[in-house]
Design a protein around this motif. Sequence first.
Motif, PDB file in Angstrom:
ATOM      1  N   GLN A   1      60.519  -4.464 -38.259  1.00 28.76           N
ATOM      2  CA  GLN A   1      59.196  -4.968 -37.896  1.00 28.76           C
ATOM      3  C   GLN A   1      59.294  -6.433 -37.483  1.00 28.76           C
ATOM      4  O   GLN A   1      58.648  -6.855 -36.524  1.00 28.76           O
ATOM      5  N   SER A  34      60.508  -6.625 -33.890  1.00 24.81           N
ATOM      6  CA  SER A  34      59.428  -6.260 -32.958  1.00 24.81           C
ATOM      7  C   SER A  34      58.433  -7.398 -32.816  1.00 24.81           C
ATOM      8  O   SER A  34      57.978  -7.711 -31.702  1.00 24.81           O
ATOM      9  N   GLU A  35      58.089  -8.014 -33.933  1.00 25.14           N
ATOM     10  CA  GLU A  35      57.137  -9.124 -33.896  1.00 25.14           C
ATOM     11  C   GLU A  35      57.723 -10.330 -33.168  1.00 25.14           C
ATOM     12  O   GLU A  35      57.019 -11.006 -32.420  1.00 25.14           O
ATOM     13  N   ALA A  79      57.473  -9.512 -29.511  1.00 24.62           N
ATOM     14  CA  ALA A  79      56.083  -9.602 -29.064  1.00 24.62           C
ATOM     15  C   ALA A  79      55.642 -11.058 -28.922  1.00 24.62           C
ATOM     16  O   ALA A  79      54.958 -11.416 -27.951  1.00 24.62           O
ATOM     17  N   HIS A 106      67.900  -7.611 -28.858  1.00 27.35           N
ATOM     18  CA  HIS A 106      68.423  -6.246 -28.759  1.00 27.35           C
ATOM     19  C   HIS A 106      69.743  -6.130 -29.525  1.00 27.35           C
ATOM     20  O   HIS A 106      69.972  -5.160 -30.268  1.00 27.35           O
ATOM     21  N   CYS A 161      69.032  -6.069 -33.172  1.00 24.49           N
ATOM     22  CA  CYS A 161      68.463  -4.760 -33.521  1.00 24.49           C
ATOM     23  C   CYS A 161      69.585  -3.740 -33.685  1.00 24.49           C
ATOM     24  O   CYS A 161      69.623  -3.001 -34.683  1.00 24.49           O
ATOM     25  N   ILE A 195      61.703  -2.084 -28.826  1.00 23.89           N
ATOM     26  CA  ILE A 195      60.510  -1.675 -29.579  1.00 23.89           C
ATOM     27  C   ILE A 195      60.664  -0.252 -30.094  1.00 23.89           C
ATOM     28  O   ILE A 195      60.356   0.042 -31.250  1.00 23.89           O
ATOM     29  N   TYR A 196      61.176   0.635 -29.260  1.00 24.79           N
ATOM     30  CA  TYR A 196      61.332   2.032 -29.668  1.00 24.79           C
ATOM     31  C   TYR A 196      62.388   2.189 -30.756  1.00 24.79           C
ATOM     32  O   TYR A 196      62.201   2.926 -31.725  1.00 24.79           O
ATOM     33  N   CYS A 198      63.254  -0.061 -32.935  1.00 22.70           N
ATOM     34  CA  CYS A 198      62.662  -0.608 -34.161  1.00 22.70           C
ATOM     35  C   CYS A 198      61.664   0.381 -34.766  1.00 22.70           C
ATOM     36  O   CYS A 198      61.627   0.572 -35.984  1.00 22.70           O
ATOM     37  N   TYR A 199      60.884   1.017 -33.918  1.00 25.97           N
ATOM     38  CA  TYR A 199      59.912   2.002 -34.387  1.00 25.97           C
ATOM     39  C   TYR A 199      60.622   3.168 -35.087  1.00 25.97           C
ATOM     40  O   TYR A 199      60.251   3.568 -36.195  1.00 25.97           O
TER      41      TYR A 199
END
Length: 146
Positions: A5, A8-9, A12, A47, A50, A122-123, A125-126
Amino acid sequence: MGRFQALSEELAELLDDAAPEFDRPGDVLRFYFSGLRDLREEIRGIHGRCDRQIEDLAASAPVEFPGVDADKLRRLARRRVALPDRHEWAVLVDEPDMPHIPYIVLRLLVLHADWREVATVIYKCYLCSELVLRHTVGRPDWDGTC
């Protein structure tokens, strides 16, 4: 979950800071086609972090999340591009906080390589956040789909 999260933040916030005011119709197109040029290295860095966190999760999965296929996580970490397929997208946009964006629009938005990399981070991380959440609150096992 917090580690994914946070990535992702961070992504963003980076995009939010780079976005212009969009006063004219052309501003959106200009931002889409060249707005991320100066952020490429930062996006690649996020990336990379991640992917390393996914590798760490894969290494700890046998102990922390028995039944999770660590090899599938490692494959996810190695993928340069990871985007939902049509079925996964339908499930995602069915969630209460998600805007209903048709799948074809998603595919058009990620034609540009910079935005495809943003969507991939994002994907990823989701997927990993969902995995951790499912295994920490007793949800059914994640099938490891990557």
